[in-house]
Design an enzyme around this catalytic site. Structure first.
Site, PDB file in Angstrom:
ATOM      1  N   TYR A  33       0.832  -1.200   0.000  1.00 28.82           N
ATOM      2  CA  TYR A  33       0.000   0.000   0.000  1.00 28.82           C
ATOM      3  C   TYR A  33       0.864   1.247   0.000  1.00 28.82           C
ATOM      4  CZ  TYR A  33       0.931   0.980   4.966  1.00 28.82           C
ATOM      5  OH  TYR A  33       1.538   1.308   6.152  1.00 28.82           O
ATOM      6  N   ARG A  52       8.099   3.996  -4.963  1.00 27.59           N
ATOM      7  CA  ARG A  52       8.238   3.043  -3.856  1.00 27.59           C
ATOM      8  C   ARG A  52       7.249   1.889  -4.019  1.00 27.59           C
ATOM      9  NH1 ARG A  52       7.715   5.182   2.201  1.00 27.59           N
ATOM     10  NH2 ARG A  52       5.534   5.356   1.553  1.00 27.59           N
ATOM     11  N   ARG A 100      -7.507 -20.582  -1.371  1.00 25.21           N
ATOM     12  CA  ARG A 100      -6.461 -20.394  -0.370  1.00 25.21           C
ATOM     13  C   ARG A 100      -5.345 -21.431  -0.478  1.00 25.21           C
ATOM     14  NH1 ARG A 100      -4.592 -21.385   4.654  1.00 25.21           N
ATOM     15  NH2 ARG A 100      -3.888 -19.556   5.820  1.00 25.21           N
ATOM     16  N   GLU A 181      12.139   3.061  14.106  1.00 29.99           N
ATOM     17  CA  GLU A 181      11.203   4.016  13.508  1.00 29.99           C
ATOM     18  C   GLU A 181       9.888   3.904  14.263  1.00 29.99           C
ATOM     19  OE1 GLU A 181       9.904   3.032   9.503  1.00 29.99           O
ATOM     20  OE2 GLU A 181      10.138   0.894   9.913  1.00 29.99           O
ATOM     21  N   LEU A 206      11.376   1.513   7.008  1.00 31.49           N
ATOM     22  CA  LEU A 206      10.812   1.905   5.713  1.00 31.49           C
ATOM     23  C   LEU A 206      11.483   3.213   5.291  1.00 31.49           C
ATOM     24  CD1 LEU A 206       8.478   1.298   3.633  1.00 31.49           C
ATOM     25  CD2 LEU A 206       7.207   3.073   4.843  1.00 31.49           C
TER      26      LEU A 206
HETATM   27  N1  PLP Z   1       7.684   3.992   8.684  1.00 28.75           N
HETATM   28  C1  PLP Z   1       6.542   3.288   8.740  1.00 28.75           C
HETATM   29  C2  PLP Z   1       6.540   1.966   9.452  1.00 28.75           C
HETATM   30  C3  PLP Z   1       5.375   3.780   8.135  1.00 28.75           C
HETATM   31  O1  PLP Z   1       4.247   3.061   8.191  1.00 28.75           O
HETATM   32  C4  PLP Z   1       5.411   5.035   7.490  1.00 28.75           C
HETATM   33  C5  PLP Z   1       4.206   5.596   6.870  1.00 28.75           C
HETATM   34  O2  PLP Z   1       3.146   5.053   6.907  1.00 28.75           O
HETATM   35  C6  PLP Z   1       6.616   5.746   7.466  1.00 28.75           C
HETATM   36  C7  PLP Z   1       7.739   5.190   8.071  1.00 28.75           C
HETATM   37  C8  PLP Z   1       6.705   7.088   6.814  1.00 28.75           C
HETATM   38  O3  PLP Z   1       6.681   6.957   5.414  1.00 28.75           O
HETATM   39  P1  PLP Z   1       6.131   8.126   4.480  1.00 28.75           P
HETATM   40  O4  PLP Z   1       6.947   9.347   4.804  1.00 28.75           O
HETATM   41  O5  PLP Z   1       6.379   7.620   3.111  1.00 28.75           O
HETATM   42  O6  PLP Z   1       4.683   8.308   4.794  1.00 28.75           O
END
Ligand code: PLP
Length: 286
Positions: A33, A52, A100, A181, A206
């Protein structure tokens, strides 16, 4: 005016939007997503978000549900049909509907869902003025958090735990005390000499799109960035701390695990990044 969602080729009333019970997103969290901010009638940083998405799809050997140009059109159309001037657009692609079985289905078509939601800009502004509280939690996620999958159960549990502790975000922390994070955001601190510190995005987090654009904002503001890990102890002693994501931009953190950061008020560096963000971020007009 009813809310409208896009589901596998159709624009339907949000209240009637459905996917099949054997959709692999539902059965296996076998999907990816993106969330993009909508600000002033434009989709923010859409190119980076779709780049991404392309990476996430490739990492999972999943196909685009349609050509990228058509995909962009659908995003815009959902935002337009919901008359979202400020808010967000959510998109999800799963491996599709199949009987499934753990193995990849031979012939399933990817499923695609797009929704959009209005969010008043004053909400984010008020939150930024107050700052948010963070609760640290042990890292419990799989190693491939660099892929933006819908498998978010550890994030759900961490954010719920944070809420129950009176905080608005959870920070995942490695056993050595290093901050990874947030549950839905990247984590940053500002050092005593004004440098921005955030963990490298090669693995373990991420690579946030907002994070990437904030690197450019920081350069424009003449701020130095140190891309390195930092510990909870360093964050608690920092001049400022903040989170970044598409829906929060740069959002000040004023408390970690109940202890105030600096004087317990939003920091000026964070607020200047927040203010300058939309001058640099890409705007895809609708
Ligand atoms: N880290 C995680 C686990 C996230 O779910 C998100 C955003 O949903 C981010 C970082 C920040 O990413 P972005 O700046 O692309 O929204």
């Amino acid at each position: 005016m009813p809310r409208i969602a896009y589901v596998n080729g159709r624009y339907v009333r949000h209240a009637d939007a459905r996917v099949h019970v054997e959709d692999r997103g539902y059965q296996f969290a076998d999907g990816v997503y993106e969330v993009c901010e909508v600000a002033g009638g434009a989709i923010i940083d859409m190119t980076r978000h779709l780049d991404r998405l392309d990476r996430s799809l490739r990492e999972l050997a999943m196909a685009w549900p349609m050509h990228r140009g058509a995909f962009e059109f659908v995003l815009g159309e959902v935002v337009r049909r919901n008359r979202v001037h400020d808010g967000l657009v959510y998109l999800q692609v799963t491996r599709g509907v199949a009987s499934r079985d753990f193995l990849f289905p031979a012939d399933a078509k990817p499923s695609m869902v797009v929704t959009a939601k209005k969010v008043a800009p004053s909400l984010g502004a008020a939150r930024a003025e107050a700052g948010i509280k963070v609760l640290t939690v042990p890292e419990t996620r799989w190693e491939r958090v660099d892929i933006k999958t819908v498998g978010l159960l550890p994030n759900v549990l961490a954010k719920q735990k944070a809420k129950e502790a009176g905080a608005q975000e959870a920070w995942f922390v490695d056993p050595d005390g290093t901050v990874k994070e947030g549950g839905s955001s990247n984590a940053w601190i500002v050092t005593a000499d004004g440098a921005l510190v955030t963990r490298p995005a090669e693995f373990g987090i991420l690579r946030g799109i907002t994070r990437t654009t904030l690197f450019e904002v920081a350069a424009k503001l003449g701020l130095r960035i140190e891309e390195r890990g930092f510990t909870v102890a360093e964050a608690r002693a920092a001049r400022e701390a903040f989170i970044s994501s598409a829906t929060t931009i740069a959002m000040p953190v004023v408390e970690i695990d109940g202890a105030p950061i600096a004087n317990g008020h939003p920091g000026s560096v964070t607020m200047s990044l927040r203010q300058a963000f939309h001058d640099l971020a890409e705007r895809k007009a609708l």
